[in-house]
Design a protein around this motif. Structure first.
Motif, PDB file in Angstrom:
ATOM      1  N   LEU A  54      26.862 101.120 -34.673  1.00 33.64           N
ATOM      2  CA  LEU A  54      27.850 101.375 -33.631  1.00 33.64           C
ATOM      3  C   LEU A  54      28.625 102.663 -33.880  1.00 33.64           C
ATOM      4  O   LEU A  54      28.882 103.432 -32.951  1.00 33.64           O
ATOM      5  CB  LEU A  54      28.818 100.196 -33.530  1.00 33.64           C
ATOM      6  CG  LEU A  54      28.222  98.881 -33.029  1.00 33.64           C
ATOM      7  CD1 LEU A  54      29.268  97.764 -33.083  1.00 33.64           C
ATOM      8  CD2 LEU A  54      27.692  99.027 -31.601  1.00 33.64           C
ATOM      9  N   GLY A  57      27.534 106.107 -32.693  1.00 34.84           N
ATOM     10  CA  GLY A  57      27.655 106.469 -31.287  1.00 34.84           C
ATOM     11  C   GLY A  57      28.926 107.219 -30.938  1.00 34.84           C
ATOM     12  O   GLY A  57      29.120 107.601 -29.774  1.00 34.84           O
ATOM     13  N   LEU A  62      25.471 108.359 -23.439  1.00 34.94           N
ATOM     14  CA  LEU A  62      24.801 107.062 -23.328  1.00 34.94           C
ATOM     15  C   LEU A  62      23.323 107.125 -23.677  1.00 34.94           C
ATOM     16  O   LEU A  62      22.763 106.182 -24.233  1.00 34.94           O
ATOM     17  CB  LEU A  62      24.948 106.527 -21.889  1.00 34.94           C
ATOM     18  CG  LEU A  62      26.284 105.889 -21.517  1.00 34.94           C
ATOM     19  CD1 LEU A  62      26.296 105.586 -20.033  1.00 34.94           C
ATOM     20  CD2 LEU A  62      26.519 104.631 -22.323  1.00 34.94           C
ATOM     21  N   MET A  68      22.727 101.278 -30.170  1.00 42.35           N
ATOM     22  CA  MET A  68      23.897 100.491 -29.774  1.00 42.35           C
ATOM     23  C   MET A  68      23.577  99.425 -28.729  1.00 42.35           C
ATOM     24  O   MET A  68      24.342  98.474 -28.555  1.00 42.35           O
ATOM     25  CB  MET A  68      25.000 101.404 -29.224  1.00 42.35           C
ATOM     26  CG  MET A  68      25.618 102.346 -30.233  1.00 42.35           C
ATOM     27  SD  MET A  68      26.981 103.328 -29.531  1.00 42.35           S
ATOM     28  CE  MET A  68      28.224 102.042 -29.247  1.00 42.35           C
ATOM     29  N   HIS A  69      22.476  99.589 -28.022  1.00 46.17           N
ATOM     30  CA  HIS A  69      22.183  98.692 -26.898  1.00 46.17           C
ATOM     31  C   HIS A  69      22.135  97.221 -27.310  1.00 46.17           C
ATOM     32  O   HIS A  69      22.569  96.344 -26.566  1.00 46.17           O
ATOM     33  CB  HIS A  69      20.862  99.085 -26.239  1.00 46.17           C
ATOM     34  CG  HIS A  69      20.858 100.476 -25.678  1.00 46.17           C
ATOM     35  ND1 HIS A  69      21.921 100.994 -24.969  1.00 46.17           N
ATOM     36  CD2 HIS A  69      19.925 101.463 -25.720  1.00 46.17           C
ATOM     37  CE1 HIS A  69      21.648 102.234 -24.597  1.00 46.17           C
ATOM     38  NE2 HIS A  69      20.441 102.544 -25.050  1.00 46.17           N
ATOM     39  N   VAL A  72      25.779  95.937 -27.266  1.00 46.81           N
ATOM     40  CA  VAL A  72      26.673  96.198 -26.135  1.00 46.81           C
ATOM     41  C   VAL A  72      26.072  95.790 -24.795  1.00 46.81           C
ATOM     42  O   VAL A  72      26.780  95.264 -23.928  1.00 46.81           O
ATOM     43  CB  VAL A  72      27.060  97.700 -26.087  1.00 46.81           C
ATOM     44  CG1 VAL A  72      28.000  97.987 -24.924  1.00 46.81           C
ATOM     45  CG2 VAL A  72      27.700  98.131 -27.402  1.00 46.81           C
ATOM     46  N   GLN A  87      29.704 101.737 -18.106  1.00 56.90           N
ATOM     47  CA  GLN A  87      28.855 101.639 -19.296  1.00 56.90           C
ATOM     48  C   GLN A  87      29.406 102.510 -20.427  1.00 56.90           C
ATOM     49  O   GLN A  87      29.502 102.087 -21.581  1.00 56.90           O
ATOM     50  CB  GLN A  87      27.436 102.107 -18.975  1.00 56.90           C
ATOM     51  CG  GLN A  87      26.655 101.206 -18.041  1.00 56.90           C
ATOM     52  CD  GLN A  87      25.245 101.734 -17.850  1.00 56.90           C
ATOM     53  OE1 GLN A  87      24.415 101.643 -18.755  1.00 56.90           O
ATOM     54  NE2 GLN A  87      24.971 102.303 -16.690  1.00 56.90           N
ATOM     55  N   ARG A  88      29.759 103.722 -20.068  1.00 55.43           N
ATOM     56  CA  ARG A  88      30.249 104.664 -21.077  1.00 55.43           C
ATOM     57  C   ARG A  88      31.519 104.154 -21.736  1.00 55.43           C
ATOM     58  O   ARG A  88      31.722 104.325 -22.946  1.00 55.43           O
ATOM     59  CB  ARG A  88      30.504 106.015 -20.409  1.00 55.43           C
ATOM     60  CG  ARG A  88      30.692 107.171 -21.374  1.00 55.43           C
ATOM     61  CD  ARG A  88      30.816 108.463 -20.597  1.00 55.43           C
ATOM     62  NE  ARG A  88      30.905 109.617 -21.466  1.00 55.43           N
ATOM     63  CZ  ARG A  88      31.077 110.859 -21.033  1.00 55.43           C
ATOM     64  NH1 ARG A  88      31.172 111.091 -19.727  1.00 55.43           N
ATOM     65  NH2 ARG A  88      31.156 111.852 -21.883  1.00 55.43           N
ATOM     66  N   TYR A  91      30.567 101.473 -24.364  1.00 54.41           N
ATOM     67  CA  TYR A  91      29.929 102.056 -25.544  1.00 54.41           C
ATOM     68  C   TYR A  91      30.918 102.882 -26.364  1.00 54.41           C
ATOM     69  O   TYR A  91      30.900 102.851 -27.601  1.00 54.41           O
ATOM     70  CB  TYR A  91      28.727 102.909 -25.126  1.00 54.41           C
ATOM     71  CG  TYR A  91      27.493 102.100 -24.819  1.00 54.41           C
ATOM     72  CD1 TYR A  91      26.429 102.032 -25.713  1.00 54.41           C
ATOM     73  CD2 TYR A  91      27.395 101.382 -23.633  1.00 54.41           C
ATOM     74  CE1 TYR A  91      25.294 101.280 -25.434  1.00 54.41           C
ATOM     75  CE2 TYR A  91      26.267 100.623 -23.334  1.00 54.41           C
ATOM     76  CZ  TYR A  91      25.217 100.572 -24.247  1.00 54.41           C
ATOM     77  OH  TYR A  91      24.103  99.809 -23.963  1.00 54.41           O
ATOM     78  N   THR A  92      31.783 103.632 -25.684  1.00 56.57           N
ATOM     79  CA  THR A  92      32.768 104.447 -26.394  1.00 56.57           C
ATOM     80  C   THR A  92      33.719 103.579 -27.203  1.00 56.57           C
ATOM     81  O   THR A  92      33.984 103.840 -28.382  1.00 56.57           O
ATOM     82  CB  THR A  92      33.558 105.319 -25.404  1.00 56.57           C
ATOM     83  OG1 THR A  92      32.699 106.322 -24.865  1.00 56.57           O
ATOM     84  CG2 THR A  92      34.735 106.005 -26.083  1.00 56.57           C
ATOM     85  N   SER A  95      32.067 102.031 -30.261  1.00 59.75           N
ATOM     86  CA  SER A  95      31.869 102.984 -31.362  1.00 59.75           C
ATOM     87  C   SER A  95      33.182 103.308 -32.060  1.00 59.75           C
ATOM     88  O   SER A  95      33.219 103.461 -33.294  1.00 59.75           O
ATOM     89  CB  SER A  95      31.218 104.269 -30.838  1.00 59.75           C
ATOM     90  OG  SER A  95      32.093 104.993 -29.988  1.00 59.75           O
TER      91      SER A  95
END
Length: 277
Positions: A54, A57, A62, A68-69, A72, A87-88, A91-92, A95
């Motif tokens: 994680l 990232g 993305l 990371m998928h 998340v 989505q971003r 993920y952000t 991380s």
């Protein structure tokens, strides 16, 4: 010969826009956001492999975070996968949570009673939501309604403005932020586009966590999800929370100073209020 020109149809919306009619369904509830961030916190604390995957990232696009998928993607609804912004945001935040020092995780702090010999299970945001939600969809705790009452109502949301104010109030300690530095950084973030915000956020978070300032990851997730459409309201909240929190802290310090002065006066003149001889 026909000269009729073809009128182009409406352009297809880009995948990084949040449609007005669907926006409420794309933004996660506070309860779901807390469940997600608590789960990421717990997994990052417990599993070095998850933490490494994680944290790689941080600051990346993305399409550059295939590792990371696994952790998340299952938290995104089908509608949310059509919004690049949403989505971003997920993920952000994941991380950034993983990039903390290991002792700063909420899960690490929740283990303290266990390490001291207490038999009770630790309670709080880091355990109630995280223990209930696996990394696979379909689990009951994945539903917002199951987590909203359990955590969101117990823990009032705190904006990034609150976090920067907390950093300033630590100014008496070596780890504190200077007020000018904190305000400059917060104003810089507030002026950013979506891309600019994601680019500057890791540095701001490192600065805050370096001072051991707690960040409400769930509220940050929600703010990032809606930045493109509601950045004006979000940045106003950040700045208002920052200045209100500093004002309250200043008033508290002033009261404490007055109390100390009054106590000092009473100590220096013990007979000042007594009857005359």
């Amino acid at each position: 010969m026909s000269t009729t020109s073809t009128i182009p149809g409406p352009a297809k919306p880009a995948d990084d826009t949040v449609g007005t009619t669907k926006e409420p369904s794309l933004i996660p509830s506070l309860g779901r956001a807390r469940a997600f961030t608590a789960r990421i916190d717990k997994r990052s604390h417990e599993d070095p492999g998850v933490r490494a995957a994680l944290r790689r990232g941080v600051g990346k696009d993305l399409d550059a975070v295939p590792f990371m998928h696994r952790y998340v993607a299952s938290w995104l609804t089908e509608d949310q996968t059509r919004s690049r912004d949403v989505q971003r945001a997920f993920y952000t935040v994941a991380s950034l949570i993983a990039a903390q020092r290991r002792d700063q995780y909420a899960a690490a702090k929740a283990e303290t009673p266990k390490k001291s010999g207490a038999e009770e299970q630790p309670t709080g945001e880091g355990t109630t939501a995280a223990d209930a939600a696996p990394d696979t969809p379909g689990h009951p705790a994945d539903r917002p309604e199951d987590t909203e009452a359990g955590t969101a109502k117990r823990v009032p949301p705190r904006s990034l403005g609150h976090a920067f104010a907390d950093g300033v109030t630590k100014g008496g300690q070596s780890a504190g932020l200077r007020e000018t530095s904190a305000e400059t950084r917060l104003n810089l973030l507030s002026r950013q586009s979506v891309d600019g915000l994601h680019r500057h956020l890791p540095g701001a978070v490192r600065q805050l966590r370096g001072c051991d300032v707690e960040i409400d990851w769930a509220q940050l997730l929600i703010d990032l999800c809606q930045w493109r459409r509601r950045s004006g309201a979000v940045k106003r909240t950040w700045l208002q929370d920052y200045h209100r929190a500093l004002q309250k802290d200043g008033e508290r310090r002033a009261r404490e100073h007055d109390d100390d002065q009054a106590e000092s006066t009473d100590t220096d003149n013990p007979d000042s209020t007594g009857p005359e001889a």
